[in-house]
Write a protein that holds these residues in place. Structure first.
Motif, PDB file in Angstrom:
ATOM      1  N   LEU A  48      24.637  40.266  19.769  1.00 48.08           N
ATOM      2  CA  LEU A  48      24.310  39.522  20.981  1.00 48.08           C
ATOM      3  C   LEU A  48      25.536  38.827  21.559  1.00 48.08           C
ATOM      4  N   VAL A  49      26.316  38.196  20.686  1.00 50.09           N
ATOM      5  CA  VAL A  49      27.535  37.535  21.158  1.00 50.09           C
ATOM      6  C   VAL A  49      28.501  38.554  21.767  1.00 50.09           C
ATOM      7  N   SER A  50      28.655  39.692  21.106  1.00 50.22           N
ATOM      8  CA  SER A  50      29.548  40.728  21.629  1.00 50.22           C
ATOM      9  C   SER A  50      29.058  41.248  22.978  1.00 50.22           C
ATOM     10  N   ALA A  51      27.741  41.418  23.095  1.00 57.87           N
ATOM     11  CA  ALA A  51      27.177  41.908  24.355  1.00 57.87           C
ATOM     12  C   ALA A  51      27.390  40.897  25.481  1.00 57.87           C
ATOM     13  N   ILE A  52      27.245  39.597  25.177  1.00 64.46           N
ATOM     14  CA  ILE A  52      27.443  38.564  26.198  1.00 64.46           C
ATOM     15  C   ILE A  52      28.900  38.553  26.667  1.00 64.46           C
ATOM     16  N   ILE A  53      29.826  38.581  25.693  1.00 61.74           N
ATOM     17  CA  ILE A  53      31.249  38.580  26.062  1.00 61.74           C
ATOM     18  C   ILE A  53      31.605  39.823  26.867  1.00 61.74           C
ATOM     19  N   PHE A  54      31.106  40.975  26.427  1.00 71.00           N
ATOM     20  CA  PHE A  54      31.383  42.220  27.144  1.00 71.00           C
ATOM     21  C   PHE A  54      30.788  42.186  28.550  1.00 71.00           C
ATOM     22  N   SER A  55      29.593  41.612  28.681  1.00 72.01           N
ATOM     23  CA  SER A  55      28.955  41.527  30.000  1.00 72.01           C
ATOM     24  C   SER A  55      29.751  40.628  30.938  1.00 72.01           C
ATOM     25  N   ILE A  56      30.259  39.519  30.409  1.00 70.18           N
ATOM     26  CA  ILE A  56      31.068  38.619  31.243  1.00 70.18           C
ATOM     27  C   ILE A  56      32.324  39.331  31.733  1.00 70.18           C
ATOM     28  N   ILE A  57      32.997  40.029  30.805  1.00 69.49           N
ATOM     29  CA  ILE A  57      34.220  40.731  31.184  1.00 69.49           C
ATOM     30  C   ILE A  57      33.926  41.803  32.229  1.00 69.49           C
ATOM     31  N   VAL A  58      32.828  42.568  32.034  1.00 73.74           N
ATOM     32  CA  VAL A  58      32.481  43.634  32.974  1.00 73.74           C
ATOM     33  C   VAL A  58      32.121  43.059  34.339  1.00 73.74           C
ATOM     34  N   PHE A  59      31.319  41.987  34.341  1.00 74.90           N
ATOM     35  CA  PHE A  59      30.903  41.402  35.619  1.00 74.90           C
ATOM     36  C   PHE A  59      32.097  40.838  36.385  1.00 74.90           C
ATOM     37  N   VAL A  60      32.913  40.037  35.697  1.00 75.44           N
ATOM     38  CA  VAL A  60      34.080  39.450  36.359  1.00 75.44           C
ATOM     39  C   VAL A  60      35.042  40.551  36.797  1.00 75.44           C
ATOM     40  N   GLY A  61      35.226  41.575  35.942  1.00 74.51           N
ATOM     41  CA  GLY A  61      36.138  42.656  36.286  1.00 74.51           C
ATOM     42  C   GLY A  61      35.670  43.458  37.482  1.00 74.51           C
ATOM     43  N   MET A  62      34.379  43.819  37.516  1.00 75.04           N
ATOM     44  CA  MET A  62      33.864  44.598  38.642  1.00 75.04           C
ATOM     45  C   MET A  62      33.928  43.809  39.940  1.00 75.04           C
ATOM     46  N   GLN A  63      33.600  42.517  39.840  1.00 71.27           N
ATOM     47  CA  GLN A  63      33.655  41.692  41.053  1.00 71.27           C
ATOM     48  C   GLN A  63      35.088  41.476  41.508  1.00 71.27           C
ATOM     49  N   GLY A  64      35.992  41.298  40.557  1.00 71.90           N
ATOM     50  CA  GLY A  64      37.380  41.068  40.927  1.00 71.90           C
ATOM     51  C   GLY A  64      38.056  42.305  41.494  1.00 71.90           C
ATOM     52  N   MET A  65      37.699  43.477  40.965  1.00 71.71           N
ATOM     53  CA  MET A  65      38.327  44.702  41.443  1.00 71.71           C
ATOM     54  C   MET A  65      37.950  45.036  42.887  1.00 71.71           C
ATOM     55  N   LYS A  66      36.856  44.442  43.372  1.00 74.49           N
ATOM     56  CA  LYS A  66      36.486  44.659  44.770  1.00 74.49           C
ATOM     57  C   LYS A  66      37.504  44.053  45.730  1.00 74.49           C
ATOM     58  N   THR A  67      38.372  43.195  45.201  1.00 73.24           N
ATOM     59  CA  THR A  67      39.421  42.605  46.042  1.00 73.24           C
ATOM     60  C   THR A  67      40.311  43.684  46.635  1.00 73.24           C
ATOM     61  N   PHE A  68      40.568  44.724  45.863  1.00 68.72           N
ATOM     62  CA  PHE A  68      41.500  45.764  46.293  1.00 68.72           C
ATOM     63  C   PHE A  68      40.910  46.679  47.359  1.00 68.72           C
ATOM     64  N   GLN A  69      39.647  46.455  47.741  1.00 67.48           N
ATOM     65  CA  GLN A  69      39.090  47.206  48.866  1.00 67.48           C
ATOM     66  C   GLN A  69      39.665  46.734  50.197  1.00 67.48           C
ATOM     67  N   GLY A  70      40.131  45.480  50.212  1.00 66.71           N
ATOM     68  CA  GLY A  70      40.708  44.959  51.449  1.00 66.71           C
ATOM     69  C   GLY A  70      42.098  44.383  51.294  1.00 66.71           C
ATOM     70  N   VAL A  71      42.602  44.347  50.036  1.00 64.80           N
ATOM     71  CA  VAL A  71      43.908  43.759  49.771  1.00 64.80           C
ATOM     72  C   VAL A  71      44.712  44.747  48.944  1.00 64.80           C
ATOM     73  N   ASN A  72      45.954  44.927  49.308  1.00 68.64           N
ATOM     74  CA  ASN A  72      46.849  45.800  48.548  1.00 68.64           C
ATOM     75  C   ASN A  72      47.178  45.142  47.206  1.00 68.64           C
ATOM     76  N   PRO A  73      47.093  45.881  46.083  1.00 67.44           N
ATOM     77  CA  PRO A  73      47.417  45.287  44.783  1.00 67.44           C
ATOM     78  C   PRO A  73      48.815  44.682  44.725  1.00 67.44           C
ATOM     79  N   LEU A  74      49.801  45.358  45.366  1.00 71.95           N
ATOM     80  CA  LEU A  74      51.156  44.817  45.374  1.00 71.95           C
ATOM     81  C   LEU A  74      51.209  43.489  46.111  1.00 71.95           C
ATOM     82  N   GLU A  75      50.440  43.375  47.189  1.00 74.16           N
ATOM     83  CA  GLU A  75      50.404  42.116  47.930  1.00 74.16           C
ATOM     84  C   GLU A  75      49.777  41.011  47.093  1.00 74.16           C
ATOM     85  N   PHE A  76      48.711  41.333  46.377  1.00 74.52           N
ATOM     86  CA  PHE A  76      48.021  40.303  45.598  1.00 74.52           C
ATOM     87  C   PHE A  76      48.905  39.790  44.474  1.00 74.52           C
ATOM     88  N   PHE A  77      49.572  40.682  43.756  1.00 67.99           N
ATOM     89  CA  PHE A  77      50.316  40.277  42.568  1.00 67.99           C
ATOM     90  C   PHE A  77      51.735  39.784  42.872  1.00 67.99           C
TER      91      PHE A  77
END
Length: 311
Positions: free
Chosen positions: A44-73
């Protein structure tokens, strides 16, 4: 007579076998239940941590739909109103603040660890160790309040400026991570076998030479673990840093320039954004960067511990 006694003995043993068997079966059943409880909790703990990483990662990666990765970093222009999301100043300030806080904290922590482990008498150690651990329980907002009312005005008077910036934040963080580094380093030094110190003294080394050239190198894995854990707390600290760093989204030119780090940028802007917008997604991407940094530090701890076990 012997045959009668043998029959009585066999009868008693036959009666006791079912009791032992029932007791053993009950113990095995309890062990199996507890085993599955522990396995389920870990899953359960592993699933919660994995879910947090997946959710934050999927939401964060949507940034690159409108922002160039080189510009962001690599861009230093953070103007969300003009659709410019350069997060390099936040990342740079986070790493610089963490490095400066570790530079301030490590010498004091190692000196205190050596003193409590090898120099201080037992009665003094019993007083100092709980007093040191007490610092961990102080809320971070208290540290921030002290920094805002004492350290920032003092730096402002000395430098003639405002006083906000990376330097006061690093001083506060150095105090906050000091107990962690000190406690783990002391445990690492005290866990060393006494024959190392005895052999060094027998060869004519002084007490200081023994501590500096023998004990500290031997306790290096534990000390590195303590430093990495302290860095992890420094990177993730928010409230105390938020109160003394100035919170200006700009690239700092000195340690006393007002700036913003990843954690304070998330706290400051998250309430002003709409969920799913590019600005909101950029903040999630900053959170993903913090997760990646924290996981990298944990991985480094594992590697250091593994190498120390091999030795």
């Amino acid at each position: 007579m012997n045959s009668v006694a043998d029959k009585l003995t066999n009868a008693k043993s036959d009666e006791s076998r079912p009791i032992v068997t029932k007791w053993t079966q009950g113990q095995h059943r309890q062990d199996n239940i507890m085993r599955w409880v522990f396995v389920g909790s870990a899953a359960l703990v592993s699933a919660i941590i994995f879910s947090i990483i997946v959710f934050v990662g999927m939401q964060g990666m949507k940034t690159f739909q409108g922002v160039n990765p080189l510009e962001f970093f690599f861009s230093t222009d953070w103007t969300p109103g003009q659709n410019r999301f350069g997060a390099f100043p936040f990342l740079y300030s986070t790493l610089l603040m963490t490095l400066v806080s570790v530079v301030f904290s490590v010498p004091l922590a190692l000196s205190g660890a050596l003193f409590m482990a090898k120099i201080a008498p037992k009665w003094m150690r019993e007083i100092m160790r709980p007093a040191t651990d007490l610092f961990v329980g102080i809320p971070s907002v208290v540290y921030g309040l002290i920094g805002m009312t004492v350290i920032v005005p003092a730096l402002g008077k000395i430098t003639g400026g405002v006083g906000y910036g990376i330097l006061p934040a690093s001083i506060i963080l150095a105090i906050m991570i000091l107990p962690t580094i000190l406690s783990i380093s002391e445990d690492a030094i005290r866990a060393l076998p006494s024959r190392l110190e005895e052999a060094s003294l027998a060869l004519g080394a002084t007490r200081w030479q023994t501590m500096w050239r023998v004990l500290l190198p031997a306790a290096r894995p534990g000390i590195l673990t303590a430093i990495i854990l302290g860095m992890g707390r420094a990177i993730g600290e928010t409230m105390a840093v938020f109160m003394v760093i100035g919170n200006s989204p700009q690239m700092p030119k000195s340690l006393l320039d007002s700036t913003t780090v990843l954690t304070t940028a998330i706290v400051k802007d998250m309430g002003n954004t709409n969920y799913g917008s590019t600005w909101n997604n950029a903040l999630y991407l900053m959170a993903l960067l913090l997760l990646v940094i924290s996981l990298s530090l944990i991985l480094i701890i594992r590697i250091v511990a593994k190498r120390s076990e091999l030795k």
